[in-house]
Design a protein around this motif. Structure first.
Motif, PDB file in Angstrom:
ATOM      1  N   LYS A   9       0.985  -1.397   0.186  1.00  0.00           N
ATOM      2  CA  LYS A   9       0.168   0.008   0.081  1.00  0.00           C
ATOM      3  C   LYS A   9       0.971   1.323  -0.046  1.00  0.00           C
ATOM      4  N   ASP A  10       2.155   1.149   0.610  1.00  0.00           N
ATOM      5  CA  ASP A  10       2.755   2.526   0.700  1.00  0.00           C
ATOM      6  C   ASP A  10       3.701   2.779  -0.542  1.00  0.00           C
ATOM      7  N   GLN A  44       4.093   6.157  -2.531  1.00  0.00           N
ATOM      8  CA  GLN A  44       3.465   7.038  -1.633  1.00  0.00           C
ATOM      9  C   GLN A  44       4.075   8.348  -1.345  1.00  0.00           C
ATOM     10  N   ASP A  74       8.468   8.886  -5.441  1.00  0.00           N
ATOM     11  CA  ASP A  74       6.927   8.690  -5.206  1.00  0.00           C
ATOM     12  C   ASP A  74       6.335   8.679  -6.820  1.00  0.00           C
ATOM     13  N   TYR A  88      -4.124  16.428  -7.845  1.00  0.00           N
ATOM     14  CA  TYR A  88      -4.520  15.472  -6.983  1.00  0.00           C
ATOM     15  C   TYR A  88      -3.266  14.554  -6.364  1.00  0.00           C
ATOM     16  N   THR A 118       0.096  12.026  -5.549  1.00  0.00           N
ATOM     17  CA  THR A 118       0.463  10.613  -5.869  1.00  0.00           C
ATOM     18  C   THR A 118      -0.645   9.738  -5.452  1.00  0.00           C
ATOM     19  N   PRO A 119      -1.368   9.818  -4.470  1.00  0.00           N
ATOM     20  CA  PRO A 119      -2.434   8.674  -4.284  1.00  0.00           C
ATOM     21  C   PRO A 119      -3.447   8.555  -5.545  1.00  0.00           C
ATOM     22  N   PHE A 120      -3.706   9.696  -6.184  1.00  0.00           N
ATOM     23  CA  PHE A 120      -4.550   9.368  -7.432  1.00  0.00           C
ATOM     24  C   PHE A 120      -3.901   8.697  -8.515  1.00  0.00           C
ATOM     25  N   ARG A 159      -1.461   6.522  -8.183  1.00  0.00           N
ATOM     26  CA  ARG A 159      -1.437   4.985  -7.577  1.00  0.00           C
ATOM     27  C   ARG A 159      -2.578   4.287  -8.160  1.00  0.00           C
ATOM     28  N   LYS A 160      -3.751   5.073  -7.744  1.00  0.00           N
ATOM     29  CA  LYS A 160      -5.156   4.254  -8.306  1.00  0.00           C
ATOM     30  C   LYS A 160      -5.071   4.170  -9.801  1.00  0.00           C
TER      31      LYS A 160
END
Length: 260
Positions: A123-124, A127, A176, A231, A233-235, A237-238
Protein backbone atom coordinates in the motif's frame (compact mmCIF):
# COMPACT_ATOMS: atom_id res chain seq x y z
CA UNK A 1 -12.38 20.87 -45.29
CA UNK A 2 -11.43 17.87 -47.43
CA UNK A 3 -8.91 16.45 -44.98
CA UNK A 4 -11.58 16.12 -42.27
CA UNK A 5 -12.59 12.63 -43.37
CA UNK A 6 -15.04 10.45 -41.41
CA UNK A 7 -12.06 8.34 -40.31
CA UNK A 8 -10.21 11.35 -38.95
CA UNK A 9 -13.30 12.56 -37.11
CA UNK A 10 -13.23 9.23 -35.25
CA UNK A 11 -9.47 9.34 -34.65
CA UNK A 12 -9.36 12.85 -33.13
CA UNK A 13 -11.45 12.10 -29.99
CA UNK A 14 -9.61 8.79 -29.72
CA UNK A 15 -6.28 10.64 -29.65
CA UNK A 16 -7.63 13.05 -27.01
CA UNK A 17 -8.58 10.21 -24.67
CA UNK A 18 -5.25 8.47 -25.32
CA UNK A 19 -3.35 11.67 -24.44
CA UNK A 20 -5.46 12.13 -21.30
CA UNK A 21 -4.75 8.63 -20.01
CA UNK A 22 -1.13 8.45 -21.16
CA UNK A 23 -0.20 11.69 -19.40
CA UNK A 24 -1.29 10.22 -16.07
CA UNK A 25 0.72 7.02 -15.98
CA UNK A 26 0.94 5.62 -19.51
CA UNK A 27 -1.39 3.31 -21.40
CA UNK A 28 -2.51 5.65 -24.17
CA UNK A 29 -1.27 3.21 -26.78
CA UNK A 30 -3.79 0.64 -25.58
CA UNK A 31 -6.49 2.96 -26.92
CA UNK A 32 -4.83 4.65 -29.87
CA UNK A 33 -3.14 1.67 -31.57
CA UNK A 34 -6.23 -0.61 -31.74
CA UNK A 35 -8.25 2.42 -32.83
CA UNK A 36 -5.90 3.14 -35.73
CA UNK A 37 -5.94 -0.50 -36.83
CA UNK A 38 -9.74 -0.61 -36.68
CA UNK A 39 -10.44 2.74 -38.37
CA UNK A 40 -7.72 2.56 -41.07
CA UNK A 41 -7.59 -1.17 -41.97
CA UNK A 42 -6.38 -0.39 -45.48
CA UNK A 43 -3.02 0.87 -44.17
CA UNK A 44 -0.03 -1.36 -43.40
CA UNK A 45 0.75 -2.17 -39.73
CA UNK A 46 4.08 -0.30 -39.98
CA UNK A 47 2.31 2.84 -41.25
CA UNK A 48 -0.25 2.70 -38.46
CA UNK A 49 2.46 2.21 -35.83
CA UNK A 50 4.46 5.09 -37.29
CA UNK A 51 1.41 7.36 -37.30
CA UNK A 52 0.70 6.37 -33.69
CA UNK A 53 4.25 7.39 -32.75
CA UNK A 54 3.80 10.82 -34.37
CA UNK A 55 0.56 11.44 -32.49
CA UNK A 56 1.93 10.07 -29.22
CA UNK A 57 5.14 12.08 -29.30
CA UNK A 58 3.11 15.31 -29.39
CA UNK A 59 1.17 14.53 -26.23
CA UNK A 60 4.17 13.03 -24.46
CA UNK A 61 6.28 16.14 -25.19
CA UNK A 62 3.65 18.41 -23.68
CA UNK A 63 3.18 16.13 -20.67
CA UNK A 64 6.95 16.01 -20.12
CA UNK A 65 7.12 19.82 -20.26
CA UNK A 66 4.23 20.22 -17.81
CA UNK A 67 5.74 17.74 -15.34
CA UNK A 68 9.17 19.40 -15.62
CA UNK A 69 7.61 22.66 -14.43
CA UNK A 70 6.23 21.01 -11.29
CA UNK A 71 8.72 18.25 -10.45
CA UNK A 72 12.47 18.51 -9.93
CA UNK A 73 14.03 16.12 -12.45
CA UNK A 74 17.37 14.33 -12.02
CA UNK A 75 19.03 15.44 -15.25
CA UNK A 76 22.42 13.98 -14.28
CA UNK A 77 20.85 10.55 -14.44
CA UNK A 78 18.48 11.29 -17.32
CA UNK A 79 21.11 12.49 -19.82
CA UNK A 80 22.71 9.07 -20.24
CA UNK A 81 19.35 7.32 -19.99
CA UNK A 82 17.94 9.47 -22.81
CA UNK A 83 20.85 8.64 -25.14
CA UNK A 84 20.55 4.91 -24.34
CA UNK A 85 16.78 5.01 -24.90
CA UNK A 86 17.15 6.75 -28.27
CA UNK A 87 19.75 4.30 -29.54
CA UNK A 88 18.09 1.13 -28.32
CA UNK A 89 14.57 2.13 -29.41
CA UNK A 90 15.93 2.10 -32.97
CA UNK A 91 17.67 -1.24 -32.30
CA UNK A 92 14.40 -2.63 -30.92
CA UNK A 93 12.38 -1.41 -33.89
CA UNK A 94 14.83 -3.11 -36.26
CA UNK A 95 14.84 -6.29 -34.16
CA UNK A 96 11.07 -6.64 -34.48
CA UNK A 97 11.52 -8.50 -37.76
CA UNK A 98 13.73 -11.14 -36.13
CA UNK A 99 11.48 -12.31 -33.27
CA UNK A 100 7.68 -12.64 -33.62
CA UNK A 101 5.87 -10.43 -31.10
CA UNK A 102 3.62 -13.29 -29.94
CA UNK A 103 6.55 -14.88 -28.09
CA UNK A 104 7.00 -11.74 -26.03
CA UNK A 105 3.36 -11.45 -24.95
CA UNK A 106 3.36 -14.28 -22.33
CA UNK A 107 6.56 -12.90 -20.76
CA UNK A 108 5.11 -9.40 -20.53
CA UNK A 109 1.83 -10.75 -19.19
CA UNK A 110 3.62 -12.43 -16.27
CA UNK A 111 5.65 -9.24 -15.63
CA UNK A 112 2.53 -7.06 -15.60
CA UNK A 113 0.71 -9.46 -13.25
CA UNK A 114 3.62 -9.32 -10.83
CA UNK A 115 3.72 -5.51 -11.03
CA UNK A 116 0.03 -4.94 -10.37
CA UNK A 117 -0.08 -7.55 -7.57
CA UNK A 118 2.97 -6.07 -5.87
CA UNK A 119 1.62 -2.50 -6.16
CA UNK A 120 -1.82 -3.51 -4.86
CA UNK A 121 -0.46 -5.42 -1.85
CA UNK A 122 2.25 -2.91 -0.93
CA UNK A 123 0.00 0.00 0.00
CA UNK A 124 2.85 2.42 0.69
CA UNK A 125 4.63 1.82 -2.64
CA UNK A 126 5.26 5.12 -4.36
CA UNK A 127 3.33 7.12 -1.77
CA UNK A 128 6.38 9.18 -0.81
CA UNK A 129 9.93 9.67 -1.98
CA UNK A 130 12.44 7.31 -0.33
CA UNK A 131 16.10 8.28 -0.21
CA UNK A 132 17.95 5.13 -1.29
CA UNK A 133 21.35 6.80 -0.63
CA UNK A 134 22.46 6.21 -4.22
CA UNK A 135 25.67 7.83 -5.37
CA UNK A 136 25.65 9.89 -8.56
CA UNK A 137 27.52 7.10 -10.30
CA UNK A 138 24.99 4.49 -9.17
CA UNK A 139 22.11 6.66 -10.41
CA UNK A 140 23.77 7.06 -13.81
CA UNK A 141 24.38 3.31 -14.14
CA UNK A 142 20.78 2.53 -13.22
CA UNK A 143 19.58 5.21 -15.64
CA UNK A 144 21.61 3.68 -18.46
CA UNK A 145 20.22 0.22 -17.69
CA UNK A 146 16.66 1.57 -17.71
CA UNK A 147 17.33 3.39 -21.00
CA UNK A 148 18.67 0.26 -22.69
CA UNK A 149 15.81 -1.95 -21.46
CA UNK A 150 12.94 0.42 -22.13
CA UNK A 151 14.39 1.51 -25.48
CA UNK A 152 14.53 -2.09 -26.68
CA UNK A 153 11.04 -2.85 -25.40
CA UNK A 154 9.36 0.28 -26.74
CA UNK A 155 11.02 0.00 -30.14
CA UNK A 156 10.25 -3.70 -30.44
CA UNK A 157 6.77 -3.88 -28.89
CA UNK A 158 5.62 -0.87 -26.87
CA UNK A 159 2.31 -1.38 -25.01
CA UNK A 160 2.51 -0.37 -21.35
CA UNK A 161 5.87 1.41 -21.67
CA UNK A 162 4.81 4.38 -19.52
CA UNK A 163 3.43 2.17 -16.74
CA UNK A 164 6.52 -0.05 -16.73
CA UNK A 165 8.78 3.02 -16.55
CA UNK A 166 6.82 4.52 -13.65
CA UNK A 167 7.10 1.27 -11.68
CA UNK A 168 10.85 1.03 -12.44
CA UNK A 169 11.52 4.58 -11.23
CA UNK A 170 9.62 3.90 -8.01
CA UNK A 171 11.59 0.70 -7.32
CA UNK A 172 15.08 1.62 -8.56
CA UNK A 173 15.21 5.27 -7.49
CA UNK A 174 12.78 5.45 -4.56
CA UNK A 175 10.55 8.03 -6.29
CA UNK A 176 6.94 8.62 -5.38
CA UNK A 177 4.52 7.98 -8.24
CA UNK A 178 4.31 11.66 -9.23
CA UNK A 179 8.08 12.02 -9.57
CA UNK A 180 8.36 8.59 -11.21
CA UNK A 181 5.74 9.54 -13.80
CA UNK A 182 7.53 12.81 -14.53
CA UNK A 183 10.84 10.99 -15.18
CA UNK A 184 9.10 8.28 -17.20
CA UNK A 185 7.70 10.89 -19.61
CA UNK A 186 11.21 12.06 -20.52
CA UNK A 187 12.38 8.56 -21.46
CA UNK A 188 9.05 7.75 -23.11
CA UNK A 189 9.55 10.84 -25.28
CA UNK A 190 13.06 9.68 -26.24
CA UNK A 191 11.80 6.19 -27.13
CA UNK A 192 8.98 7.60 -29.25
CA UNK A 193 11.39 9.94 -31.05
CA UNK A 194 13.81 7.13 -31.93
CA UNK A 195 11.05 4.86 -33.25
CA UNK A 196 9.37 7.75 -35.13
CA UNK A 197 12.67 8.65 -36.83
CA UNK A 198 13.00 5.08 -38.10
CA UNK A 199 9.38 4.82 -39.27
CA UNK A 200 9.66 8.24 -40.93
CA UNK A 201 12.83 7.36 -42.82
CA UNK A 202 11.15 4.18 -44.05
CA UNK A 203 8.08 6.13 -45.25
CA UNK A 204 5.73 4.54 -42.70
CA UNK A 205 3.97 7.67 -41.36
CA UNK A 206 0.71 9.38 -42.37
CA UNK A 207 2.06 12.85 -41.56
CA UNK A 208 -1.13 14.93 -41.83
CA UNK A 209 -3.27 12.40 -39.98
CA UNK A 210 -0.62 11.95 -37.29
CA UNK A 211 -0.12 15.70 -36.87
CA UNK A 212 -3.85 16.39 -36.46
CA UNK A 213 -4.15 13.49 -34.02
CA UNK A 214 -1.11 14.92 -32.25
CA UNK A 215 -2.92 18.23 -31.67
CA UNK A 216 -5.82 16.34 -30.11
CA UNK A 217 -3.35 14.25 -28.11
CA UNK A 218 -1.78 17.46 -26.75
CA UNK A 219 -5.17 18.71 -25.50
CA UNK A 220 -5.71 15.40 -23.71
CA UNK A 221 -2.21 15.53 -22.20
CA UNK A 222 -2.79 19.06 -20.87
CA UNK A 223 -6.03 17.96 -19.19
CA UNK A 224 -4.39 14.82 -17.80
CA UNK A 225 -1.31 16.50 -16.33
CA UNK A 226 -3.52 19.16 -14.71
CA UNK A 227 -5.63 16.51 -12.98
CA UNK A 228 -2.61 14.45 -11.92
CA UNK A 229 -0.60 17.33 -10.46
CA UNK A 230 -3.70 18.61 -8.69
CA UNK A 231 -4.59 15.34 -6.96
CA UNK A 232 -1.04 14.00 -6.57
CA UNK A 233 0.51 10.63 -5.77
CA UNK A 234 -2.49 8.75 -4.24
CA UNK A 235 -4.53 9.46 -7.38
CA UNK A 236 -1.70 8.30 -9.67
CA UNK A 237 -1.36 5.05 -7.71
CA UNK A 238 -5.06 4.27 -8.30
CA UNK A 239 -4.82 5.13 -12.00
CA UNK A 240 -1.65 3.03 -12.24
CA UNK A 241 -3.42 -0.05 -10.88
CA UNK A 242 -6.42 0.47 -13.19
CA UNK A 243 -4.24 0.95 -16.30
CA UNK A 244 -2.12 -2.11 -15.48
CA UNK A 245 -5.28 -4.18 -14.94
CA UNK A 246 -6.68 -3.10 -18.32
CA UNK A 247 -3.31 -3.86 -19.94
CA UNK A 248 -3.32 -7.34 -18.39
CA UNK A 249 -6.81 -8.06 -19.72
CA UNK A 250 -5.76 -6.98 -23.22
CA UNK A 251 -2.51 -8.96 -23.10
CA UNK A 252 -4.40 -12.05 -21.91
CA UNK A 253 -6.92 -11.76 -24.73
CA UNK A 254 -4.22 -11.17 -27.37
CA UNK A 255 -2.09 -14.05 -26.07
CA UNK A 256 -4.99 -16.53 -26.05
CA UNK A 257 -6.08 -15.40 -29.52
CA UNK A 258 -2.57 -15.92 -30.96
CA UNK A 259 -1.90 -19.35 -29.45
CA UNK A 260 -5.32 -20.91 -29.96
Amino acid sequence: MDFLTPELLLLLPLAFVAGLIDSAVGGGGLIQVPGLFGILPQQTPATLLGTNKLSSICGTAIAAKQYAKRVQLNWNMLKGAIIATLIFSVVGANAAVLLPVQYLRPIMLVLLLLMVTYTFLKKDLGQMHIDLKLSTNQEKKRGLAVGVGIGLYDGFFGPGTGSILAFVFVKLFGHDFLKATAHSKILNLAANFGALALFGLQGHVLWLTGALMGMSNILGALCGTHVVTKYGTPFIRKVFIVILSVTIVKFTYDTIKVFL
